[in-house]
Design an enzyme around this catalytic site. Structure first.
Site, PDB file in Angstrom:
ATOM      1  N   SER A   1       0.828  -1.195   0.000  1.00 22.02           N
ATOM      2  CA  SER A   1       0.000   0.000   0.000  1.00 22.02           C
ATOM      3  C   SER A   1       0.874   1.261   0.000  1.00 22.02           C
ATOM      4  CB  SER A   1      -0.961  -0.034   1.190  1.00 22.02           C
ATOM      5  OG  SER A   1      -1.947   0.961   1.076  1.00 22.02           O
TER       6      SER A   1
ATOM      7  N   ASP B   1      -5.596  -2.900  -3.198  1.00 21.17           N
ATOM      8  CA  ASP B   1      -4.564  -2.571  -2.218  1.00 21.17           C
ATOM      9  C   ASP B   1      -3.834  -3.803  -1.663  1.00 21.17           C
ATOM     10  OD1 ASP B   1      -3.518  -1.800   0.563  1.00 21.17           O
ATOM     11  OD2 ASP B   1      -4.152   0.133  -0.259  1.00 21.17           O
TER      12      ASP B   1
END
Length: 774
Positions: free
Chosen positions: A91, A328
């Protein structure tokens, strides 16, 4: 201050490498804070490179690190080199990891990336034009819900100056009133920003690669495959089942060579955009999005097909790479320790190693909550949101740390065994050859004869134990050959790999390489021929053990004396390692893919391509020349170790469990977080960071917030980098009293001086920090 060059020193110093494996967590807008930390890692690596090369050091904080390394050399008696050679991120941490790895591998500057975060990581820049509210009255009723969700973050606005308070309120209003039930941020817009940042880094002045030649840089970026891809599992009953796998890891490496870029900018942007596709904020990432952005920029991507085949092998095999939907990376792997741990295999070690796993956690203990500080059972929405979003990200890293601890325990056991049997092995070798061995001048022919005689002696001495060792070694060679052929063919599917292995096993059995080919005290002629043709790992282990022994005798001679042998070891090691790179054998790809029945001809072609006979001859020439030039007190332990390797290998290989003997050192773990850097201000993230507000989205709503977090990231990063560097001092060595605090103060002030012209909203913060630093 430029340190004296190594050649100018009268006394040989002990060399040591502090190798950093960085694991960067996710953190949404705390990416800005993590950028400040990774920038200090970069400055420290640049200072270390300058100290090693005798070059100039750019930047005030880097100069402080350079002086620290010089002081460690003077006070601790070690010449320390800092090598961040392993980066894994998810992320927000994945984005920072990608850019840091690019800077380390290519020598590019990280400074242009700062502008990406300070200017570009703003809700007004990130929000999709089609998602913006139609008017200032759009969804005005939603504002109370937004403040309720923000909890105490709203209360903290009252302590801000009027301009910042109005900025946050206005941008939060704009964000909340944007389109609902679709992600408000623009995926294509963020991809464009990433590509712009790579272009800016490429256009800025660059320095040298920050790792020595031959030391690979590995980058791992975690991504979540939303749709998933099928994986076959072998069971007893039924024989095979299918499961859906959602975890992906995108690997990059420079193989230890100088490069203009770690990978094509499009590929690095692909990884950065995919790993940061935070659910609900950004739309899922697809190949089509990147294709459209590149087309709009009139930017080509020549390696597109090869890249997609590498990072999305299951999708590519099904001709569906363009249909993959990626979100993500922190959804399932917020703390990507595992790929970083696996990358420790096959890493060269030229001198003493201090390996650290350093994980960057921007908000330890700061968990998601919607209870406004109340206690009791979670409510309906909180339970759902926590279950599907937050709990997977906050899973503790205990399993990873236990795996590292077990690895360290195994290393210590192997070292203890090696040290315990060394006197016996040396006595065996001396008894086998007599004292005249060390009076003779080593030649390639003599090395070959001595080595084979020692190997047979080790097998004889091992007796029945050699059967299990030989079986294990042969099985490992077969596994390596199968994996290499599969990689050469570019065949990722488990079923195809299984068919290849079946045909390979059949071909080996036809050549008499079954279980009875290894027996007590030796092996059949067919097995010996097979191992001489394909057993790369045995050669690599032998050279690595010799390299480790060389580091243990460094105090007996200066670097000038040891350099020829060290070069001979690592030139030979590099040749063997390169031989097993799939890209070296692309001529065999068609044969691998066309394999239908007998794998024998393919096996012969691979043996010819590896050409270990030539590599062995080159190694013997290098080793004989280098050993002959050594003084007798160095040549003797080196020859004893080199010829005694089969004894060590029989004793230790079962403990290696797939590990190499190169960087095989116990691992220490360090954390970098606001809670660990307390020299300036206590209180952790709550007392220093603004990005933790609004469930870690806070820095998107204000440049003042971003400047605050970026500056604290640099300060916290500097403090922890100094702590970690100083901790490498040998037992009993220490800096003068008060020096660590003084060095930290110098680094803090240097950072404030560097950033004051750039940070337009942080004037008061910088003044406050100067008072707190003192």
């Amino acid at each position: 201050m430029t340190p004296p060059s190594p050649s100018a020193r009268q006394e040989a110093l002990r060399e040591k490498e502090l190798r950093l494996a960085l694991v960067c967590y996710g953190g949404i807008s705390l990416a800005v804070y993590m950028h400040g930390i990774t920038k200090e890692v970069w400055h420290l690596a640049r200072a270390s490179r300058a100290a090693h090369d005798g070059g100039a050091c750019v930047g005030a904080s880097a100069q402080v690190y350079l002086e620290l390394l010089t002081e460690i050399e003077a006070q601790g008696g070690i010449r320390l080199r800092i090598l961040p050679d392993n980066v894994a991120g998810a992320s927000a941490g994945g984005i920072n990891g990608v850019f840091l790895a690019q800077a380390i591998a290519s020598g590019q500057s990280l400074d242009p990336l700062t502008d990406l975060w300070l200017d570009g990581a703003d809700v007004e820049r990130l929000i999709d034009a089609e998602a913006a509210p139609a008017s200032r009255f759009s969804k005005v009723w939603a504002m109370p819900l937004a403040w309720m969700a923000a909890g105490r973050s709203a209360d903290q606005l009252e302590a801000l100056d009027d301009a910042t308070c109005d900025e946050v309120k206005g941008k939060l209003s704009h964000f909340i009133r944007s389109r609902w039930f679709e992600p408000p941020f623009s995926g294509a817009g963020f991809t464009t920003m990433l590509l712009d940042a790579f272009d800016a880094m490429a256009a800025a002045p660059r320095g040298p690669r920050l790792l020595p030649d031959g030391q690979p840089l590995d980058l791992f970026v975690t991504v979540t495959d939303f749709g998933g891809h099928p994986e076959r599992l072998q069971l007893h009953s039924p024989a095979e089942v299918m499961e859906t796998e959602h975890r992906l890891v995108f690997p990059f490496t420079d193989h230890g060579h100088a490069v203009q870029t770690l990978a094509a900018p499009a590929e690095l942007a692909f990884a950065a955009r995919a790993t940061s596709s935070f659910p609900g904020a950004f739309p899922p990432f697809t190949v089509a999005e990147l294709d459209a952005v590149l087309k709009g920029r009139r930017q080509s991507w020549p390696g597109r097909r090869a890249f997609l085949s590498r990072v999305l092998p299951r999708h590519d095999a099904a001709r569906a790479a363009e249909k993959a939907v990626l979100i993500d990376g922190s959804v399932l792997a917020n703390a990507p320790f595992r790929p970083a741990i696996d990358a420790l295999r096959e890493r060269p070690a030229r001198r003493q190693i201090d390996r650290r796993f350093v994980y960057i956690d921007p908000s330890p203990g700061h968990k998601f909550g919607m209870r406004n500080g109340t206690h009791g059972a979670p409510g309906f929405f909180q339970t759902i949101i926590g279950a599907v979003s937050e709990l997977p990200r906050q899973q503790p890293i205990r399993d990873n740390l236990e795996a590292l601890a077990e690895r360290s325990r195994r290393i210590e056991r192997m070292r203890a065994i090696t040290e315990a049997i060394r006197p016996q092995v040396e006595a065996e070798i001396e008894g086998l050859f007599g004292r005249t061995l060390f009076l003779d001048r080593p030649t390639p022919a003599r090395l070959v004869a001595w080595r084979r005689r020692a190997q047979q002696s080790a097998a004889d001495r091992a007796g029945y134990a050699y059967t299990s060792y030989g079986q294990l070694k042969a099985a490992g060679v077969v596994e390596s050959v199968a994996a290499l052929l599969q990689s050469i063919g570019g065949e990722p599917a488990a079923r195809r790999g299984g068919r290849l292995r079946q045909r390979l096993d059949a071909a080996l059995a036809a050549r008499g390489l079954g279980p009875d080919a290894v027996f007590a005290g030796g092996a059949s002629d067919a097995m010996i021929a097979f191992l001489r043709t394909f057993d790369l790992n045995f050669r690599v282990r032998r050279l690595r053990l010799l390299a480790r022994r060389l580091t243990e005798v460094e105090g007996a001679a200066d670097e000038t004396t040891l350099a020829p042998l060290r070069d001979a070891i690592y030139d030979s090691l590099s040749a063997y390692l390169d031989a097993r790179l799939p890209e070296r054998h692309t001529a065999l790809r068609r044969d691998v893919r066309a394999l239908r029945d007998d794998a024998g001809p393919l096996l012969d072609s691979l043996g010819t391509a590896l050409d270990l006979t030539t590599l062995d001859a080159d190694t013997d020439e290098r080793m004989a020349t280098a050993l002959a030039a050594m003084p007798r007190e160095i040549r003797r332990p080196m020859l004893l170790n080199y010829l005694g390797f089969p004894y060590f290998d029989i004793a230790t290989m079962p403990l290696l469990q797939g590990e190499g003997t190169d960087e095989f050192d116990p691992i220490k773990v360090d954390r970098v977080s606001p809670d660990d850097a307390r020299s300036i201000r206590e209180g952790g993230a709550e007392a220093t960071l603004k990005g933790i507000q609004f469930s870690n989205f806070g820095a998107f709503f204000s440049r003042a917030y971003r400047e605050n977090d970026y500056l604290w990231g640099r300060l916290h990063g500097a403090e922890r980098m100094i702590d970690i560097t100083v901790s490498t001092l040998p037992p009993g060595a220490r800096l003068r009293a008060g020096r660590i605090a003084a060095i930290k103060r110098a680094a803090f002030l240097a950072i404030l001086d560097e950033e004051a012209p750039r940070l337009s909203t942080a004037t008061d913060l910088i003044a406050t920090l100067r008072r707190e630093i003192g």
